[in-house]
Design a protein around this motif. Structure first.
Motif, PDB file in Angstrom:
ATOM      1  N   LYS A   1     -40.891 -20.356   6.189  1.00  0.00           N
ATOM      2  CA  LYS A   1     -40.011 -19.248   6.574  1.00  0.00           C
ATOM      3  C   LYS A   1     -38.562 -19.546   6.196  1.00  0.00           C
ATOM      4  O   LYS A   1     -37.777 -18.673   5.903  1.00  0.00           O
ATOM      5  N   ASP A   2     -38.259 -20.828   6.221  1.00  0.00           N
ATOM      6  CA  ASP A   2     -36.860 -21.206   6.118  1.00  0.00           C
ATOM      7  C   ASP A   2     -36.492 -21.729   4.734  1.00  0.00           C
ATOM      8  O   ASP A   2     -35.597 -22.536   4.588  1.00  0.00           O
ATOM      9  N   LEU A   3     -37.233 -21.230   3.718  1.00  0.00           N
ATOM     10  CA  LEU A   3     -37.064 -21.769   2.370  1.00  0.00           C
ATOM     11  C   LEU A   3     -35.603 -21.709   1.898  1.00  0.00           C
ATOM     12  O   LEU A   3     -35.064 -22.673   1.393  1.00  0.00           O
ATOM     13  N   LYS A   4     -34.982 -20.542   2.078  1.00  0.00           N
ATOM     14  CA  LYS A   4     -33.631 -20.369   1.538  1.00  0.00           C
ATOM     15  C   LYS A   4     -32.649 -21.380   2.103  1.00  0.00           C
ATOM     16  O   LYS A   4     -31.818 -21.920   1.376  1.00  0.00           O
TER      17      LYS A   4
ATOM     18  N   ASN B   1     -28.140 -11.593   0.131  1.00  0.00           N
ATOM     19  CA  ASN B   1     -28.172 -12.751   1.031  1.00  0.00           C
ATOM     20  C   ASN B   1     -28.813 -13.969   0.400  1.00  0.00           C
ATOM     21  O   ASN B   1     -28.770 -15.048   0.953  1.00  0.00           O
ATOM     22  N   ASP B   2     -29.436 -13.776  -0.767  1.00  0.00           N
ATOM     23  CA  ASP B   2     -30.115 -14.910  -1.384  1.00  0.00           C
ATOM     24  C   ASP B   2     -29.108 -15.737  -2.171  1.00  0.00           C
ATOM     25  O   ASP B   2     -29.059 -15.713  -3.390  1.00  0.00           O
TER      26      ASP B   2
ATOM     27  N   GLU C   1     -40.546 -16.053 -15.026  1.00  0.00           N
ATOM     28  CA  GLU C   1     -41.695 -16.886 -14.669  1.00  0.00           C
ATOM     29  C   GLU C   1     -41.302 -17.972 -13.667  1.00  0.00           C
ATOM     30  O   GLU C   1     -41.995 -18.215 -12.683  1.00  0.00           O
ATOM     31  N   TRP C   2     -40.187 -18.605 -13.955  1.00  0.00           N
ATOM     32  CA  TRP C   2     -39.755 -19.693 -13.074  1.00  0.00           C
ATOM     33  C   TRP C   2     -39.461 -19.166 -11.673  1.00  0.00           C
ATOM     34  O   TRP C   2     -39.909 -19.729 -10.675  1.00  0.00           O
ATOM     35  N   GLU C   3     -38.726 -18.088 -11.613  1.00  0.00           N
ATOM     36  CA  GLU C   3     -38.346 -17.523 -10.307  1.00  0.00           C
ATOM     37  C   GLU C   3     -39.569 -16.980  -9.569  1.00  0.00           C
ATOM     38  O   GLU C   3     -39.646 -17.065  -8.348  1.00  0.00           O
ATOM     39  N   ARG C   4     -40.499 -16.438 -10.320  1.00  0.00           N
ATOM     40  CA  ARG C   4     -41.734 -15.939  -9.712  1.00  0.00           C
ATOM     41  C   ARG C   4     -42.485 -17.095  -9.036  1.00  0.00           C
ATOM     42  O   ARG C   4     -42.905 -16.992  -7.892  1.00  0.00           O
ATOM     43  N   ALA C   5     -42.619 -18.216  -9.750  1.00  0.00           N
ATOM     44  CA  ALA C   5     -43.306 -19.377  -9.178  1.00  0.00           C
ATOM     45  C   ALA C   5     -42.506 -19.954  -8.015  1.00  0.00           C
ATOM     46  O   ALA C   5     -43.066 -20.337  -6.993  1.00  0.00           O
ATOM     47  N   ALA C   6     -41.191 -19.966  -8.190  1.00  0.00           N
ATOM     48  CA  ALA C   6     -40.342 -20.647  -7.204  1.00  0.00           C
ATOM     49  C   ALA C   6     -40.195 -19.876  -5.900  1.00  0.00           C
ATOM     50  O   ALA C   6     -39.695 -20.399  -4.915  1.00  0.00           O
ATOM     51  N   ALA C   7     -40.626 -18.628  -5.904  1.00  0.00           N
ATOM     52  CA  ALA C   7     -40.503 -17.817  -4.687  1.00  0.00           C
ATOM     53  C   ALA C   7     -41.768 -17.888  -3.837  1.00  0.00           C
ATOM     54  O   ALA C   7     -41.809 -17.341  -2.740  1.00  0.00           O
ATOM     55  N   ALA C   8     -42.803 -18.554  -4.357  1.00  0.00           N
ATOM     56  CA  ALA C   8     -44.106 -18.515  -3.685  1.00  0.00           C
ATOM     57  C   ALA C   8     -44.256 -19.609  -2.635  1.00  0.00           C
ATOM     58  O   ALA C   8     -44.961 -20.603  -2.829  1.00  0.00           O
ATOM     59  N   PHE C   9     -43.563 -19.435  -1.561  1.00  0.00           N
ATOM     60  CA  PHE C   9     -43.674 -20.365  -0.438  1.00  0.00           C
ATOM     61  C   PHE C   9     -43.936 -19.568   0.822  1.00  0.00           C
ATOM     62  O   PHE C   9     -43.083 -19.452   1.686  1.00  0.00           O
ATOM     63  N   SER C  10     -45.129 -18.984   0.907  1.00  0.00           N
ATOM     64  CA  SER C  10     -45.365 -18.061   2.021  1.00  0.00           C
ATOM     65  C   SER C  10     -45.372 -18.771   3.372  1.00  0.00           C
ATOM     66  O   SER C  10     -45.060 -18.171   4.391  1.00  0.00           O
ATOM     67  N   SER C  11     -45.696 -20.071   3.361  1.00  0.00           N
ATOM     68  CA  SER C  11     -45.793 -20.770   4.646  1.00  0.00           C
ATOM     69  C   SER C  11     -44.420 -21.209   5.144  1.00  0.00           C
ATOM     70  O   SER C  11     -44.265 -21.586   6.293  1.00  0.00           O
TER      71      SER C  11
END
Lengths: 247, 202
Positions: A138-141, A215-216, A126-136
């Motif tokens: 590009k450079d999140l990682k 790469n993540d 659940e946490w990772e699912r929410a934490a990956a939702a940054f569609s806007s």
């Protein structure tokens, strides 16, 4: 008809200060199954606290439940640095904003807090699912990695600054690390290799373990961090937020 | 003095148990079990969860207080490492029985509450030839199992292929609920476990 409408209304109105994380998939970082690619898990929709639990919130909790106060807590439930930045049992740290995230809390304490609110800790998925939702973004990682490399601030910022993610959740990256319910579900550490029931298919052991996205690096760091935790541990940069199932 | 002691014991019981205590043997019970205040901070007995055993009897972990016991976490349909753990526990238990003539109890906590019902536990005890007097299998909610596992440093997760992937650990717990010896996998010998258990039993 009326009651159906009412029912729908009840289910779609978020509990206060929570937002809906819609159903979606999560790819675990590792799998013991030697399948490539790793199959995604479906994560049901759930409510998530918009922001992490604050110092002020936590003070209310310990006022209500004396057994979770710093001087009362049993060692089983938290190590000796529990709430160590607080001035006393019921006094917040003098130099920290009451709206900054509570830290130096153990898994047991985080869990008890959420239970008291009729909520629970999120699972890793659940946490990772929410934490990956940054569609806007590009450079999140690289932003996350940049944060990981920064030392802890002296004065912790308030929760909820900056932009929320796609679901309206704040601070999943860039503020604190957060407890998850199943932090003890990973069997991939140097120490636990000897006691794990899966001799083959474990990390260094066989090299057969497959990972989703090599790469993540940020995800590997979170994975490694969770693995290193014990339920009574408390540290300067580890806090939590709660979630709620949708019934 | 003695009255105060009894009252302290009685306060811990619910209203129903309070009555029961009067009907049965309160003094014996109180002197045999330890008071919560006596448990060290890291005692497992601080966990307030309720468990169910193979006889469908409800109990708290603190009901195990008063003498040391052996503990492990398993799931009963497991055919990889758990039979090894149980076999080793059986051997340890019989070695202990020989030395002292009286067993130190063995407690298994299941990580599979869905399948490991009291009936499944009974069946398991029978099929593995375990002594009903000294073996207890406990189950509870997922939450409570996750909690005791966390307290013990035991990792597990559901795995479609094998049922569960989990640590292989065994503990010797003292009479106050503190884990005093941990056997990781088969790194430590059976005799080391026996020695630890005997040393905790005055």
């Amino acid at each position: 008809m009326f009651s159906l409408g009412l029912l729908l209304a009840v289910f779609s109105v978020p509990p206060p200060e929570m937002v809906l994380v819609e159903e979606g998939s999560y790819r675990p970082l590792y799998s013991e199954r030697k399948k490539e690619p790793i199959e995604a898990e479906i994560v049901d929709s759930f409510w998530m606290d918009k922001v992490a639990v604050t110092q002020k919130d936590y003070l209310k909790f310990v006022k209500k439940h004396p057994r979770w106060r710093r001087s009362k807590i049993k060692r089983l439930f938290a190590d000796s640095s529990y709430l160590k930045d607080w001035a006393s049992d019921l006094e917040l740290p003098a130099n920290q904003d009451p709206d900054s995230p509570v830290r130096f809390v153990s898994w047991f304490a985080a869990r008890a807090y959420c239970q008291d609110q009729n909520k629970r800790l999120p699972t890793t998925a659940e946490w990772e699912r929410a934490a990956a939702a940054f569609s806007s973004e590009k450079d999140l990682k690289s932003r996350i990695l940049e944060w990981y490399s920064r030392p802890n601030p002296n004065n912790w910022p308030k929760v909820g600054r900056g932009a929320p993610n796609d679901f309206g959740v704040y601070d999943l990256h860039g503020l604190i690390w957060e407890w998850v319910e199943d932090f003890n579900s990973n069997l991939v550490t140097g120490e636990s290799r000897a006691d794990a029931s899966l001799d083959q298919g474990l990390f260094c052991g066989a090299g057969a373990l497959s990972s989703t996205d090599k790469n993540d690096y940020a995800a590997f760091m979170r994975y490694g961090f969770r693995n290193s935790l014990k339920a009574a541990y408390t540290t300067a940069n580890l806090g939590f937020r709660c979630v709620k199932s949708r019934e | 003095m003695e009255l105060e002691y009894i009252m302290r014991c009685l306060n811990k019981r619910s209203a129903l148990n309070f009555l029961k205590s009067f009907l049965f043997v309160p003094l014996l019970f109180c002197s045999a079990s330890l008071l919560a205040e006596d448990w060290p901070g890291n005692s497992l007995f601080h966990l307030d969860s309720t468990w169910i055993n193979q006889d469908s009897k409800e109990l708290k972990l603190s009901d195990l207080s008063g003498k040391p016991f052996l503990l492990s976490m398993v799931f009963l349909s497991c055919d990889y490492s758990c039979p090894v753990t149980v076999q080793d526990l059986k051997q340890i238990s019989s070695k202990l029985a020989k030395k002292k003539k009286k067993d130190i109890p063995v407690v298994l906590i299941t990580i599979d509450p869905q399948n490991d019902t009291p009936a499944a536990m009974q069946k398991y005890i029978k099929s593995r030839g375990l002594d009903k007097e000294s073996w207890t299998i406990l189950s509870s909610s997922q939450d409570n199992i996750r909690e005791v596992a966390a307290a013990l440093g035991f990792s597990y997760r559901k795995d479609d292929a094998m049922g569960f992937a989990h640590s292989m650990l065994m503990w010797v717990i003292d009479k106050k609920g503190v884990p005093q010896f941990t056997r990781e996998g088969r790194k430590q010998s059976i005799d080391e476990v026996v020695k630890s258990a005997l040393s905790l039993r005055e």
